[in-house]
Scaffold this active site. Sequence first.
Site, mmCIF file in Angstrom:
data_model
loop_
_atom_site.group_PDB
_atom_site.id
_atom_site.type_symbol
_atom_site.label_atom_id
_atom_site.label_comp_id
_atom_site.label_asym_id
_atom_site.label_seq_id
_atom_site.Cartn_x
_atom_site.Cartn_y
_atom_site.Cartn_z
ATOM 1 N N ARG A 61 79.341 54.455 2.101
ATOM 2 C CA ARG A 61 80.142 52.682 3.078
ATOM 3 C C ARG A 61 81.705 53.291 2.050
ATOM 4 N NH1 ARG A 61 79.697 47.366 3.648
ATOM 5 N NH2 ARG A 61 78.007 47.149 1.884
ATOM 6 N N MET A 86 81.985 47.942 14.866
ATOM 7 C CA MET A 86 80.820 47.952 14.044
ATOM 8 C C MET A 86 80.745 47.890 12.726
ATOM 9 S SD MET A 86 79.718 46.108 16.383
ATOM 10 C CE MET A 86 78.017 45.919 16.410
ATOM 11 N N LEU A 89 82.131 46.128 6.586
ATOM 12 C CA LEU A 89 83.389 46.632 5.376
ATOM 13 C C LEU A 89 83.208 45.820 3.816
ATOM 14 C CD1 LEU A 89 86.303 45.903 7.747
ATOM 15 C CD2 LEU A 89 85.880 48.136 7.140
ATOM 16 N N HIS A 105 84.487 36.798 17.057
ATOM 17 C CA HIS A 105 82.975 37.694 16.683
ATOM 18 C C HIS A 105 83.285 36.478 18.244
ATOM 19 C CE1 HIS A 105 79.546 36.859 15.025
ATOM 20 N NE2 HIS A 105 79.123 36.190 15.315
ATOM 21 N N ASP A 141 81.189 37.431 8.867
ATOM 22 C CA ASP A 141 81.647 36.585 9.801
ATOM 23 C C ASP A 141 81.760 35.065 8.964
ATOM 24 O OD1 ASP A 141 81.498 38.480 11.397
ATOM 25 O OD2 ASP A 141 78.780 37.881 11.970
ATOM 26 N N GLN A 169 86.776 34.409 27.468
ATOM 27 C CA GLN A 169 87.937 33.725 26.215
ATOM 28 C C GLN A 169 88.084 34.353 25.432
ATOM 29 O OE1 GLN A 169 88.716 31.090 27.704
ATOM 30 N NE2 GLN A 169 87.542 31.472 29.766
#
Length: 214
Positions: A61, A86, A89, A105, A141, A169
């Site tokens: 990663r 997706m 990070l 999100h 998140d 939205q």
Amino acid sequence: MKRYVILISGRGSNMQALIEARLPGVCAGVISNRPDTAGLAWAAARSLPTAVVDHRAFPSRASFDAALADEIERRGGEFVLLAGFMRVLTESFVRRFSGRLVNIHPSLLPAFPGLHTHAAALAAGVRVHGCTVHFVTPALDSGPIIVQAAVPVLPSDTVETLAARVLAQEHIVYPQAACALLEGRCLLAQGRAVWCDEATPATLALRVPAGQAH
Ligand code: GRF
């Protein structure tokens, strides 16, 4: 004009909404971690600069994130808009773009972080669901909330109908938040998202589509 990049992994409908909103900046690239995404094809067909940084080509990663960050900076990207990207990070990537990295999100955070948010909302029996635009911080998140939009959850809802109501939205509030970010009307300060015009988040926040509440 500020330069921004949009990171995608799939269909790219939020990316399309951002492009079609004609943000006050220059799109320096639509970058995907997968070569075969519908979003990338859409962007290329409109002559937007595109790139692929394929995560499968990197052993870790950290090395993927370093290559991604280099690609963004090579393009002069100052702001990074995650739009259905997706990959989680690394802290080093997040810190490199701190205050300039935002995500959308599909839930009213802090409720339902992670994946499968619409199924989780239905299972929990919540009456109100929605989406959140937030600054990205190392914890998934969990970054400071810029704006949210709420929709009702109806008794007849399925994952698909609820997702569609939320997505409509997303396509409204993400361009509004991105616009504010690029214009410097919203910024990250002392761990909070601060709007220069404090009335703005309230006017964006509650979006119950007419005829759907009951
Ligand atoms: C959206 O629901 C977004 O909130 C989430 O992933 C989905 C991406 O959809 N992060 P799209 O690729 O923008 O159509």
